[in-house]
Motif scaffolding. Sequence first.
Motif, PDB file in Angstrom:
ATOM      1  N   MET A 196       0.952  -1.474   0.055  1.00 62.87           N
ATOM      2  CA  MET A 196      -0.301  -0.026  -0.106  1.00 62.87           C
ATOM      3  C   MET A 196       0.511   0.977  -0.127  1.00 62.87           C
ATOM      4  O   MET A 196       1.659   1.309   0.733  1.00 62.87           O
ATOM      5  CB  MET A 196      -0.608  -0.194   1.577  1.00 62.87           C
ATOM      6  N   LYS A 197       0.722   2.203  -0.600  1.00 62.97           N
ATOM      7  CA  LYS A 197       1.012   3.543  -0.343  1.00 62.97           C
ATOM      8  C   LYS A 197       1.115   4.094   0.859  1.00 62.97           C
ATOM      9  O   LYS A 197       0.656   3.597   2.449  1.00 62.97           O
ATOM     10  CB  LYS A 197       0.284   4.645  -1.197  1.00 62.97           C
ATOM     11  N   SER A 198       2.201   5.233   1.319  1.00 59.99           N
ATOM     12  CA  SER A 198       2.553   5.671   2.498  1.00 59.99           C
ATOM     13  C   SER A 198       0.768   6.371   2.823  1.00 59.99           C
ATOM     14  O   SER A 198       0.987   6.374   4.572  1.00 59.99           O
ATOM     15  CB  SER A 198       3.739   6.532   2.743  1.00 59.99           C
ATOM     16  N   SER A 199       0.366   6.453   2.504  1.00 60.13           N
ATOM     17  CA  SER A 199      -0.932   7.509   3.367  1.00 60.13           C
ATOM     18  C   SER A 199      -2.007   6.690   2.964  1.00 60.13           C
ATOM     19  O   SER A 199      -3.060   6.658   4.416  1.00 60.13           O
ATOM     20  CB  SER A 199      -1.132   8.558   1.800  1.00 60.13           C
ATOM     21  N   GLU A 200      -1.483   5.456   2.515  1.00 57.56           N
ATOM     22  CA  GLU A 200      -3.220   4.360   3.025  1.00 57.56           C
ATOM     23  C   GLU A 200      -2.538   4.138   4.315  1.00 57.56           C
ATOM     24  O   GLU A 200      -3.273   2.947   5.019  1.00 57.56           O
ATOM     25  CB  GLU A 200      -3.339   3.837   1.514  1.00 57.56           C
ATOM     26  N   LEU A 243       8.045  -3.586   9.429  1.00 60.64           N
ATOM     27  CA  LEU A 243       7.620  -2.630   8.556  1.00 60.64           C
ATOM     28  C   LEU A 243       8.428  -2.786   6.994  1.00 60.64           C
ATOM     29  O   LEU A 243       9.305  -2.143   7.774  1.00 60.64           O
ATOM     30  CB  LEU A 243       7.083  -1.264   9.141  1.00 60.64           C
ATOM     31  N   LYS A 244       8.399  -2.885   5.957  1.00 58.32           N
ATOM     32  CA  LYS A 244       8.854  -2.879   4.723  1.00 58.32           C
ATOM     33  C   LYS A 244       7.930  -1.957   3.790  1.00 58.32           C
ATOM     34  O   LYS A 244       7.339  -1.417   3.639  1.00 58.32           O
ATOM     35  CB  LYS A 244       8.622  -4.320   4.451  1.00 58.32           C
ATOM     36  N   PHE A 245      10.005  -1.477   3.854  1.00 59.06           N
ATOM     37  CA  PHE A 245       9.295   0.006   2.146  1.00 59.06           C
ATOM     38  C   PHE A 245       9.890  -0.841   0.814  1.00 59.06           C
ATOM     39  O   PHE A 245      11.407  -0.962   1.399  1.00 59.06           O
ATOM     40  CB  PHE A 245      10.316   1.019   2.862  1.00 59.06           C
ATOM     41  N   GLU A 272       5.651   1.541  -1.962  1.00 57.92           N
ATOM     42  CA  GLU A 272       4.757   0.910  -0.891  1.00 57.92           C
ATOM     43  C   GLU A 272       5.270   0.180   0.155  1.00 57.92           C
ATOM     44  O   GLU A 272       6.560  -0.163   0.784  1.00 57.92           O
ATOM     45  CB  GLU A 272       5.152  -0.508  -1.885  1.00 57.92           C
ATOM     46  N   VAL A 273       3.820  -0.026   1.269  1.00 55.41           N
ATOM     47  CA  VAL A 273       4.860  -0.044   2.202  1.00 55.41           C
ATOM     48  C   VAL A 273       3.800  -1.116   3.025  1.00 55.41           C
ATOM     49  O   VAL A 273       2.585  -1.503   2.708  1.00 55.41           O
ATOM     50  CB  VAL A 273       4.555   1.559   3.539  1.00 55.41           C
TER      51      VAL A 273
END
Length: 117
Positions: A1-5, A55-57, A111-112
């Motif tokens: 998902m996107k950072s904002s999501e 938590l993976k970016f 993605e995050v």
Amino acid sequence: MKSSEFIESYTLHDSLVEDILYDKEEKHLKLTLELCQWKQPNYIETEPEMQLGILKFTEVVFYEIQPDNYSLDSNEILEVELVASDSKEERIKIILNGEEDVVVLIVEAAEVSWNKL
């Protein structure tokens, strides 16, 4: 998902960061943390209050951590916010309490994801 999501879906405040691993070649950043389950909207009282996970970016285009000589020892997340960026990806800033000072982590990624261990 996107950072904002991700920020809308998860509450990271008071969670504890145990490790940070950045792989420049693979373009991913992994934070091992104990997530405060009890602060999540879908928390069920019979579940543990804390949950260890990653938590993976992925597809990281920007990564910065200050100070350079930080040390981790179950650093508490104080604040998480989106910050302005010139690219199409979203940039997230995570502020941690440090032993001697405050640690600021900024990452911009496609993605995050959160995965329990």
